[in-house]
Scaffold this motif. Structure first.
Motif, mmCIF file in Angstrom:
data_model
loop_
_atom_site.group_PDB
_atom_site.id
_atom_site.type_symbol
_atom_site.label_atom_id
_atom_site.label_comp_id
_atom_site.label_asym_id
_atom_site.label_seq_id
_atom_site.Cartn_x
_atom_site.Cartn_y
_atom_site.Cartn_z
ATOM 1 N N GLU A 126 0.818 -1.204 0.000
ATOM 2 C CA GLU A 126 0.000 0.000 0.000
ATOM 3 C C GLU A 126 0.856 1.262 0.000
ATOM 4 O O GLU A 126 0.354 2.339 -0.210
ATOM 5 C CB GLU A 126 -0.917 0.007 1.232
ATOM 6 N N GLY A 127 2.171 1.122 0.288
ATOM 7 C CA GLY A 127 2.996 2.312 0.416
ATOM 8 C C GLY A 127 4.349 2.192 -0.237
ATOM 9 O O GLY A 127 4.517 1.569 -1.277
ATOM 10 N N MET A 128 5.310 2.795 0.444
ATOM 11 C CA MET A 128 6.624 2.972 -0.156
ATOM 12 C C MET A 128 7.699 2.754 0.900
ATOM 13 O O MET A 128 7.487 3.004 2.077
ATOM 14 C CB MET A 128 6.711 4.390 -0.727
ATOM 15 N N LYS A 129 8.861 2.272 0.467
ATOM 16 C CA LYS A 129 10.020 2.163 1.339
ATOM 17 C C LYS A 129 11.204 2.893 0.703
ATOM 18 O O LYS A 129 11.338 2.931 -0.515
ATOM 19 C CB LYS A 129 10.391 0.695 1.583
ATOM 20 N N GLN A 130 12.012 3.458 1.569
ATOM 21 C CA GLN A 130 13.178 4.202 1.097
ATOM 22 C C GLN A 130 14.404 3.681 1.822
ATOM 23 O O GLN A 130 14.452 3.613 3.040
ATOM 24 C CB GLN A 130 13.014 5.697 1.390
ATOM 25 N N TYR A 131 15.401 3.251 1.058
ATOM 26 C CA TYR A 131 16.679 2.805 1.611
ATOM 27 C C TYR A 131 17.757 3.744 1.064
ATOM 28 O O TYR A 131 18.316 3.510 -0.007
ATOM 29 C CB TYR A 131 16.971 1.359 1.200
ATOM 30 N N GLY A 132 17.997 4.826 1.785
ATOM 31 C CA GLY A 132 18.948 5.813 1.292
ATOM 32 C C GLY A 132 18.475 6.393 -0.026
ATOM 33 O O GLY A 132 17.389 6.971 -0.120
ATOM 34 N N SER A 133 19.267 6.194 -1.073
ATOM 35 C CA SER A 133 18.927 6.749 -2.387
ATOM 36 C C SER A 133 17.985 5.848 -3.175
ATOM 37 O O SER A 133 17.543 6.209 -4.269
ATOM 38 C CB SER A 133 20.208 6.969 -3.200
ATOM 39 N N LEU A 134 17.661 4.670 -2.627
ATOM 40 C CA LEU A 134 16.777 3.734 -3.316
ATOM 41 C C LEU A 134 15.354 3.886 -2.785
ATOM 42 O O LEU A 134 15.101 3.745 -1.590
ATOM 43 C CB LEU A 134 17.251 2.297 -3.112
ATOM 44 N N GLN A 135 14.417 4.136 -3.701
ATOM 45 C CA GLN A 135 13.013 4.308 -3.340
ATOM 46 C C GLN A 135 12.192 3.255 -4.065
ATOM 47 O O GLN A 135 12.260 3.127 -5.289
ATOM 48 C CB GLN A 135 12.528 5.708 -3.735
ATOM 49 N N ILE A 136 11.408 2.470 -3.280
ATOM 50 C CA ILE A 136 10.591 1.403 -3.859
ATOM 51 C C ILE A 136 9.127 1.680 -3.551
ATOM 52 O O ILE A 136 8.741 1.768 -2.388
ATOM 53 C CB ILE A 136 10.996 0.029 -3.299
#
Length: 229
Positions: A126-136
């Motif tokens: 349903e949403g989003m995850k961000q790992y530093g410069s990586l956005q999924i």
């Protein structure tokens, strides 16, 4: 009791599937049209959907896309087409498994039970995850690195989404084949290695401090990551 939703316009097939589903200890909700099934999705909250491809008006592919926009409920596609392209279309569109007609009802039940034994998909779709410069973005199934869209093959994207849904968990090849390629896949498990190699190349600009794909020799692969933002 868990409910299996059967979306099939052939009454004879629906009756057989419903009988076997109930015999296996499930409730069963049968629909002959995709629109009706979608309308009852939130009410019934099925444990799994058996979805025919060749439906009147709204076909199974459109139903699958609508289901995936609303739910992580597992879906097994049922179709008279058995070619590899059709199986890949189903699996790449978000189906959890694919069965060609004619099929043995006992095998359908075995497939249902196998899919339901898999770890449930997290609702992070349903949403989003961000790992530093990586956005999924799990809802739109898109990936950005340093603000730029990553161009990934459908299978590489599916593999990355699965690993990122389960950060820091280790999966061996057979598990990744089952979850990403599907249990009907009859190719070499080296396809996992090739996909991992391509993903590493795509993520090479990602800072190792933020995360990445790690190989654990003799064990498997993991998407290692710090807590996402």
């Amino acid at each position: 009791m868990r409910t299996i939703m059967v979306v099939e316009d052939d009454p004879a097939i629906s009756r057989v599937l419903a009988a076997y589903v109930k015999k296996a200890g499930f409730e069963c909700a049968v629909f002959s049209q995709g629109e009706l099934a979608i309308g009852q999705l939130a009410v019934i909250q099925p444990a799994l959907i058996l979805l025919d491809v060749m439906l009147p008006e709204m076909d199974g592919w459109d139903v699958l896309r609508e289901v995936r926009s609303r739910s992580t409920c597992p879906v097994i596609m049922l179709t008279a087409k058995g070619g590899i392209d059709d199986r890949l279309q189903g699996l790449n569109s978000g189906a959890d498994d694919y069965m060609s007609k004619p099929f043995e009802p006992d095998e359908v039940i075995a497939r249902i039970q196998a899919v339901l034994r898999r770890p449930p998909h997290a609702l992070i779709t349903e949403g989003m995850k961000q790992y530093g410069s990586l956005q999924i973005d799990f809802k739109s199934k898109s990936v950005r690195l340093n603000g730029a869209d990553l161009s990934l093959t459908p299978k590489d994207l599916a593999l990355l989404l699965f690993l990122a849904e389960h950060p820091n968990q280790i999966f061996h090849r057979e598990q990744l084949i089952e979850h990403v390629w599907g249990i009907d896949y009859d190719g070499s498990d080296r396809a996992v290695d090739h996909a991992i190699k391509r993903l590493r190349q795509s993520l090479q600009e990602m800072s190792p401090a933020d995360g990445g794909i790690r190989t654990l020799r003799g064990t498997g692969y993991q998407f290692y990551a710090n807590k996402p933002g």
